[in-house]
Every structure is written in structure tokens, then in C-alpha cells.
Design an enzyme around this catalytic site. Sequence first.
Site, PDB file in Angstrom:
ATOM      1  N   ARG A 297      -0.125  35.970  21.233  1.00  0.00           N
ATOM      2  CA  ARG A 297      -0.655  37.211  20.659  1.00  0.00           C
ATOM      3  C   ARG A 297      -0.392  38.397  21.575  1.00  0.00           C
ATOM      4  NH1 ARG A 297      -6.462  39.325  20.362  1.00  0.00           N
ATOM      5  NH2 ARG A 297      -6.410  40.809  18.636  1.00  0.00           N
TER       6      ARG A 297
ATOM      7  N   HIS B 236       1.726  41.759  20.688  1.00  0.00           N
ATOM      8  CA  HIS B 236       1.137  43.093  20.837  1.00  0.00           C
ATOM      9  C   HIS B 236       1.941  43.951  21.812  1.00  0.00           C
ATOM     10  CE1 HIS B 236      -3.120  42.701  19.012  1.00  0.00           C
ATOM     11  NE2 HIS B 236      -2.314  41.819  18.445  1.00  0.00           N
TER      12      HIS B 236
ATOM     13  N   ASN C 136      -6.640  45.446  20.976  1.00  0.00           N
ATOM     14  CA  ASN C 136      -6.301  44.763  22.228  1.00  0.00           C
ATOM     15  C   ASN C 136      -7.508  44.385  23.076  1.00  0.00           C
ATOM     16  OD1 ASN C 136      -3.538  44.825  21.747  1.00  0.00           O
ATOM     17  ND2 ASN C 136      -3.269  46.821  22.722  1.00  0.00           N
TER      18      ASN C 136
ATOM     19  N   HIS D 144      -0.363  32.032  13.413  1.00  0.00           N
ATOM     20  CA  HIS D 144      -1.800  31.911  13.184  1.00  0.00           C
ATOM     21  C   HIS D 144      -2.222  30.461  12.988  1.00  0.00           C
ATOM     22  CE1 HIS D 144      -2.472  36.375  11.793  1.00  0.00           C
ATOM     23  NE2 HIS D 144      -2.177  36.253  13.074  1.00  0.00           N
TER      24      HIS D 144
END
Length: 324
Positions: free
Chosen positions: A62, A66, A94, A192
Amino acid sequence: MGSTLKCLSLLVLVFLVIDTTNGQGLKLGFYGKSCPKAESIIHKTVAKYVSFNPTFPAALLRMHFHDCFVRGCDGSVLLNSTSTNQTEKAAIPNLSLRGFNIIDAAKAAVEKVCPGVVSCADILALSARDSISMIKGPWWKVPTGRRDGRISTIGDAFIHLPPPFFNVTQLKASFASKGLNAKDLAVLSGGHTIGIANCAGFSQRLYNFTGKGDSDPALDSRYKLRLKSKCKPNDFVTTAEMDPGSFKTFDSSYYKLIAKRRGLFTSDATLLDDPVTKAYVRSQATTNGPTFFKDFAVSMQKMNAIEVITGKAGEIRKHCALIN
């Protein structure tokens, strides 16, 4: 003959432009001479953390996503805020990022052997790949040579990170702006299959979908009741598994859930609203997701080359949370 040469010149120019946006300057084994033990040191550091906490791969994957979606894969998400600047870390999407300590530990270990050589951006890209392979997920090639960016602002994170309430049209536009297509969207959403999410990220689907106290009709009724029993309104503490039953295992079960209308976020459920993404979900919802691992490797290689800076641009940070 002249027109042929002109056409060839234009083709060369087009390929050069394409290459610039897709990882020009990166190469496999970039540190082969300057720091030959770099990748093995990073691997060992990551393995140490994953061995006692198998949820770290989801966190590192993740964080890598990001980072790459905001100013490219330049390690800008790693920078701490200062008295004069709020960085990407301070953005709401975040605030729940984890694993910065792993990147810092890997950087410190590499710095002892090869000071000022290996970028934090490369460490993050390698750590994400290695951690996923450690939980029996796919392995992909990670060309290195990224430089660290010196700019990180909270506003950029809000602009470029696709939120969990985006529909498929919005998601496709977001991914397209980074050189990724609809298939990449469906494939990378498969990440996911691991990890957890805070109830606040999807509670609107349960309690106030259209602002009238209703639920999202696209959500499977039994799954909705299960989520409601776990997440109460205005719950900002409780978490739910992204892929119930196997959230620590990288597999294709995510697509079976989506096909049953049991995606946790709107951004998951909406994959059924586009012919390309829906077809991919259906194809991977079969036994063992026939091509998911291979496809994930391909899409990750595309993602980790987004808007990289190489050569003499940027810098090689001494500490990943601070510009030099």
C-alpha cells in the site's frame, strides 16, 4: 525515401517520449558494482519484520502504491512534515500507512555498507516486491536506479490518490493519468486480497450511502449485516479484513468476493460496472485465479516505473524521512 526517414524519425521520437514516462534510466542490477549486496541486505531486513508480523506485506504494498501515484515512485511519501511544510504523510489517506520503520531499518543497514548510494525509492520498491513473495505471492522484476524526490506536499496526495469511494469511471481516469489501463486497475485492485481497513473507510456504504440513511444496494445483504455487526456508525477504531478468511495470504480469492458483491469499498464493488474490469473479475473468480499472479507481476512492473526520476535529478537521501 525522404518521407520514409521522416516517419522513422517520428517513430523514434514517439518511443523516446514513451520511454521517458515508463522508467527511462532504470535497469536490473543497477547497484551491481556500486553496492552489490544492496538487494540481499534489503531482502534480509524485510524478511526479519515479515517473519514476526505477516501483515507487513500489505502495508508495504500500500505504501508503494501511495508513493507511486503521487509525484511518481520517488520516495516522497516517506518524508516527514516540517514546521514550514506538511508532507504527503499528513494527508488523511496516508495517516494509516504502516511500515516506515522497515524502510528506515533497510536504509540504515544499506548505509552501513554503501553510504549515499541506494535510494529510498528503490528500497521501497524492492521491499514491497520482496514482502509479497515472502507470503507466497508473485515475484516481479524491479529495475533500480530511482532517485529520491525532494518535494512532498499534503495537497498532492489529496489530488492524486484515488479514494475508496471512487466509481469505476473515476478510477479508470486516475489510473490512465499514470499510464495504467483498465486491466491494470482490475489487476492491482487484487492487492486487496491482503490487509485490513478501518471501518470509517466504508461505513457510508452501510449507513448513509446516498445521504438518506440507506445502504449501498450493490452490497450483498448477508455481507452487509456482517459488516454492520462489526462496524457501528462513526466507528473510527475498528478494522475489518479486506479478504475475510485469508487476509494474510496473497491469492485470488478477492475476485470471488467481488463476483459475489462482497467487495469492501465502493472502489472494489465498482469493478463490476465496467465491461473490461468485470470480465477480469469473472475470469479470476474461478479456481486459483488462472492468470492473476502473472498479471499482477506485469502491472506492478508498470506501476513501479511511474514518473521515476533518475540520473542526476533528485538526490540519494541519507535518511528516508528527511531531505539532505
